[in-house]
Write a protein that holds these residues in place. Structure first.
Motif, PDB file in Angstrom:
ATOM      1  N   LEU A   1       0.831  -1.204   0.000  1.00  0.00           N
ATOM      2  CA  LEU A   1       0.000   0.000   0.000  1.00  0.00           C
ATOM      3  C   LEU A   1       0.867   1.256   0.000  1.00  0.00           C
ATOM      4  CD1 LEU A   1      -3.013  -0.581   2.435  1.00  0.00           C
ATOM      5  CD2 LEU A   1      -2.998  -0.654  -0.067  1.00  0.00           C
ATOM      6  N   ALA A   2       1.928   1.229   0.813  1.00  0.00           N
ATOM      7  CA  ALA A   2       2.825   2.390   0.883  1.00  0.00           C
ATOM      8  C   ALA A   2       3.524   2.612  -0.451  1.00  0.00           C
ATOM      9  CB  ALA A   2       3.856   2.182   1.995  1.00  0.00           C
ATOM     10  N   TRP A   3       3.932   1.523  -1.092  1.00  0.00           N
ATOM     11  CA  TRP A   3       4.588   1.612  -2.401  1.00  0.00           C
ATOM     12  C   TRP A   3       3.645   2.204  -3.442  1.00  0.00           C
ATOM     13  CZ3 TRP A   3       3.367  -1.620  -6.754  1.00  0.00           C
ATOM     14  CH2 TRP A   3       4.259  -1.496  -7.835  1.00  0.00           C
ATOM     15  N   MET A   4       2.391   1.754  -3.428  1.00  0.00           N
ATOM     16  CA  MET A   4       1.414   2.255  -4.385  1.00  0.00           C
ATOM     17  C   MET A   4       1.099   3.723  -4.146  1.00  0.00           C
ATOM     18  SD  MET A   4      -1.154  -1.057  -4.464  1.00  0.00           S
ATOM     19  CE  MET A   4      -2.368  -0.269  -5.505  1.00  0.00           C
ATOM     20  N   ALA A   5       1.077   4.135  -2.885  1.00  0.00           N
ATOM     21  CA  ALA A   5       0.728   5.516  -2.549  1.00  0.00           C
ATOM     22  C   ALA A   5       1.833   6.497  -2.914  1.00  0.00           C
ATOM     23  CB  ALA A   5       0.417   5.627  -1.055  1.00  0.00           C
ATOM     24  N   HIS A   6       3.079   6.022  -2.954  1.00  0.00           N
ATOM     25  CA  HIS A   6       4.201   6.918  -3.194  1.00  0.00           C
ATOM     26  C   HIS A   6       4.908   6.651  -4.522  1.00  0.00           C
ATOM     27  CE1 HIS A   6       3.583   7.405   1.127  1.00  0.00           C
ATOM     28  NE2 HIS A   6       4.145   8.577   0.972  1.00  0.00           N
ATOM     29  N   GLY A   7       4.277   5.889  -5.393  1.00  0.00           N
ATOM     30  CA  GLY A   7       4.891   5.610  -6.683  1.00  0.00           C
ATOM     31  C   GLY A   7       5.820   4.418  -6.581  1.00  0.00           C
ATOM     32  N   GLU A   8       6.413   4.052  -7.696  1.00  0.00           N
ATOM     33  CA  GLU A   8       7.233   2.848  -7.737  1.00  0.00           C
ATOM     34  C   GLU A   8       8.527   2.987  -6.971  1.00  0.00           C
ATOM     35  OE1 GLU A   8       7.828   1.364 -11.604  1.00  0.00           O
ATOM     36  OE2 GLU A   8       5.709   1.125 -12.052  1.00  0.00           O
TER      37      GLU A   8
END
Length: 260
Positions: free
Chosen positions: A161-168
């Motif tokens: 979720l954190a990766w998706m929220a802040h881009g790749e």
């Protein structure tokens, strides 16, 4: 970001849980698995069955004997714990952990380890004291026990979720100073304890949780590598001052070898 998150399993006793962990990791895009002193054969038919196509992660997993080996290059180590401890440690939720990851991994050498303990007893106090923080999954208090792979799945989901929220990939900070790694911190704690004993401040026979409290304080501060080097320089000079002076006759006093 996901490539620099390591899942560490300590003393796993059932190969199926290793396979289930690999599946949970692969579902969420994690691939770095480390096994610390497993109490079972890691790769069996049960492992492959539970991995459901993610057994390549088990084949690639690194097997070591100690937690220190597994997380030596990590700048943030978080231990999963469901038990209260006599000495409170910084505690975060899975969601707070995920939100913290982009900043933690902003530096090029940033690496995070999520550590899980044995199925029957979890992580020891000594292992938890080697973590910067503890993460607790808020389960039903009347039935709080989670399967190992299920616990990994919850934390891996928050990572994704954190990766998706802040881009790749998190944006790297130009002025970011490298944080001290786990290995560097462990060398510091060894040096600190040795120095405190030398000046008579610490009695190993009556520790009174001194080193545990100093660990908690230091890990909470998240020192940079340069800051830790300064502290070790202070310790080295303190050790020199604490040593007895050489005999005035010029004869060398008898003493054992000294090391940093």
């Amino acid at each position: 970001m996901l490539e620099r998150i390591r899942i560490v399993l300590i003393g796993t006793s059932h190969p199926g849980n290793i396979g289930g962990t690999a599946r949970a990791m692969h579902n969420m895009g994690l691939a770095d698995l480390a096994l610390v002193a497993p109490r079972c054969e890691p790769l069996t038919a049960d492992t492959v069955s539970r991995a459901s196509g993610a057994d390549a992660l088990v084949h690639a997993a690194r097997t070591v004997e100690t937690l220190e080996e597994a997380v030596a290059d990590c700048t943030l180590v978080v231990g999963a714990s469901a038990r209260s401890r006599t000495l409170p440690w910084p505690m975060i939720t899975p969601r707070a952990l995920g939100e913290r990851l982009p900043e933690e991994l902003a530096a090029a050498d940033g690496r995070v380890a999520l550590v899980f303990g044995r199925e029957d007893s979890g992580l020891t106090n000594a292992e938890l004291q080697r973590c910067h923080a503890h993460v607790h999954i808020p389960t039903n208090p009347d039935f709080s026990s989670l399967n190992l792979a299920a616990a990994v799945q919850v934390l891996a989901y928050e990572c994704r979720l954190a990766w998706m929220a802040h881009g790749e990939a998190p944006a790297e900070k130009d002025d970011a100073q490298p944080l001290a790694s786990h290995e560097e911190l462990e060398h510091y704690f060894t040096h600190l304890e040795r120095t405190l004993i030398a000046i008579g401040f610490h009695d190993p026979a009556q520790p009174r949780q001194l080193m545990a409290r100093l660990r908690r304080f230091t890990l909470r501060a998240r020192p940079e590598r340069m800051e830790l080097n300064i502290l070790r320089g202070i310790l080295s000079n303190t050790e020199k001052l604490a040593r007895p002076e050489q005999p005035a006759t010029g004869e060398r006093a008898s003493r054992g070898p000294e090391g940093d």
